[in-house]
Design an enzyme around this catalytic site. Structure first.
Site, short mmCIF file in Angstrom:
data_model
loop_
_atom_site.label_atom_id
_atom_site.label_comp_id
_atom_site.label_asym_id
_atom_site.label_seq_id
_atom_site.Cartn_x
_atom_site.Cartn_y
_atom_site.Cartn_z
N GLY A 22 0.80 -1.28 -0.05
CA GLY A 22 -0.02 0.15 -0.06
C GLY A 22 0.68 1.48 -0.15
O GLY A 22 0.50 2.27 0.76
N ALA A 23 1.90 1.29 -0.64
CA ALA A 23 2.95 2.42 -0.67
C ALA A 23 2.70 3.40 -1.49
O ALA A 23 3.43 4.38 -1.72
CB ALA A 23 4.27 1.78 -0.75
N GLY A 26 -1.02 7.71 0.65
CA GLY A 26 -1.55 7.87 2.37
C GLY A 26 -0.42 7.28 3.06
O GLY A 26 0.84 7.66 2.79
N GLY A 28 1.01 4.44 3.46
CA GLY A 28 2.10 3.65 2.94
C GLY A 28 2.98 4.47 2.45
O GLY A 28 4.20 4.13 2.24
N SER A 151 -6.21 -1.81 13.00
CA SER A 151 -6.97 -0.78 13.16
C SER A 151 -7.51 -0.66 14.49
O SER A 151 -7.68 -1.73 15.18
CB SER A 151 -8.13 -0.61 11.99
OG SER A 151 -9.14 0.26 12.36
N TYR A 176 -15.16 -5.06 8.50
CA TYR A 176 -14.00 -4.62 8.52
C TYR A 176 -13.10 -4.95 9.86
O TYR A 176 -12.03 -5.07 9.81
CB TYR A 176 -14.05 -3.07 8.28
CG TYR A 176 -12.72 -2.24 8.57
CD1 TYR A 176 -11.77 -2.33 7.36
CD2 TYR A 176 -12.42 -1.46 9.50
CE1 TYR A 176 -10.57 -1.50 7.41
CE2 TYR A 176 -11.38 -0.81 9.60
CZ TYR A 176 -10.19 -0.80 8.85
OH TYR A 176 -9.09 -0.34 8.89
#
Length: 314
Positions: A22-23, A26, A28, A151, A176
């Site tokens: 996820g880089a 955001g 990441g 989370s 989630y």
């Protein structure tokens, strides 16, 4: 009132190889930039090549000597996970830091991955589970530290064992929460199994608190054509320095967990402010849903079956 600066010191990572999922945007992208600035070679596996190239260009603009390695990865496809794993294993270079950061959050209607899993469970947990299994020889060779980003939603809820894929009564928030509880249990079980089998890997978990990232923003591919009221409120509070973190501070717990020499295996790191919504990173007590070793072993075994991933014990 001006926001008090929050930051940590990252040790010299020269000679280290890090991988951040996820880089491309955001948190990441911030993690990748901080690791690269500290001297690590950073593998950036991304689903969207253009976003990955833009993220790499921004990092290089600020850190011209950064060593970045863009790769292709879609965590919602086990075939894509296997393809990246095969390529990296063939190259044979050890991985010293793995930050499992990517995720999707609360599509309003149930969606599935390429393999038929509920999208959040399949991407946030199963995709990363399979990725670690694929990379295990490289992680062992690098005596890696693995940090899995969960989370604040994992502080309550439970695994929906009777319907892991939410085929009945889908609820985006509960699904989630389940995905992040499962992922946290995996991160803690990974450390237990590493110690039991002598893998040489240390594993911990982190959470970013609450910050105005893109997770709740407009995402037409997830069925959100506009920003949610929740993300608009988060942006307003964050911009005023009220309780919440920012895109720059939210990654700090993961950065601490992944790089700080004093950060310990099998622990949870998150913001230390009120409600753990924002503030400086620190160790926290494990959330109640993450404390059962029996639940962790169960989700591990189920995940092996669902993803057809085997973690070699020798």
């Amino acid at each position: 009132m001006p926001r008090r600066p929050i930051d940590i010191t990252v040790p010299d990572l020269s000679g280290k190889r890090a991988l951040v999922t996820g880089a491309s945007d955001g948190m990441g992208a911030v993690l990748a930039a901080r690791l690269a600035a500290a001297g690590a070679e950073v593998i950036m596996p991304v689903r969207n090549p253009r976003k990955g190239e833009d993220a790499a260009a921004r990092i290089l603009a600020n850190h011209p000597n950064a060593r970045l390695d863009l790769r292709s990865l879609d965590l919602s496809s086990l075939a894509s996970v296997a393809a990246l794993g095969t390529t990296l294993r063939e190259e044979g270079q050890p991985i010293h830091i793995l930050v499992n950061n990517a995720g999707v959050m609360t599509p309003p209607n149930r969606q599935t991955t390429a393999d038929g899993f509920e999208l959040q469970f399949g991407t946030n947990h199963l995709g990363h589970f399979a990725l670690v299994g694929q990379l295990l020889p490289l992680l062992r060779a690098g005596r890696a530290r693995v940090t899995s980003q969960i989370s604040i939603a994992a502080r309550r809820g439970a695994i929906n064992w009777d319907d892991l894929n939410w085929e009945r009564d889908y609820n985006g928030d509960r699904a989630y929460s389940q995905s992040k509880i499962a992922f946290g249990l995996f991160g803690l079980e990974l450390d237990r199994r590493s110690r039991a089998h002598g893998w040489g890997i240390t594993s911990n978990v982190s959470h970013p608190g609450v910050a105005p990232t893109s997770l709740l923003a407009a995402r037409p591919e997830l069925g959100r054509t506009s920003d949610t009221p929740r993300v608009r409120l988060i942006r307003a509070l964050s911009s005023r320095g009220i309780l919440l973190g920012t895109v720059e501070t939210a990654p700090l717990p993961a950065l601490m967990a992944a790089t700080d020499p004093t950060a310990e295996a099998g622990r949870l790191y998150g913001p230390s402010g009120p409600g753990h919504l924002g503030g400086a990173p620190a160790e926290q007590k494990l959330y109640p849903p993450l404390r059962s070793a029996a639940e962790a072993a169960r989700i591990w075994e189920v995940s092996e079956q669902l993803t057809q991933t085997t973690f070699a014990t020798t």
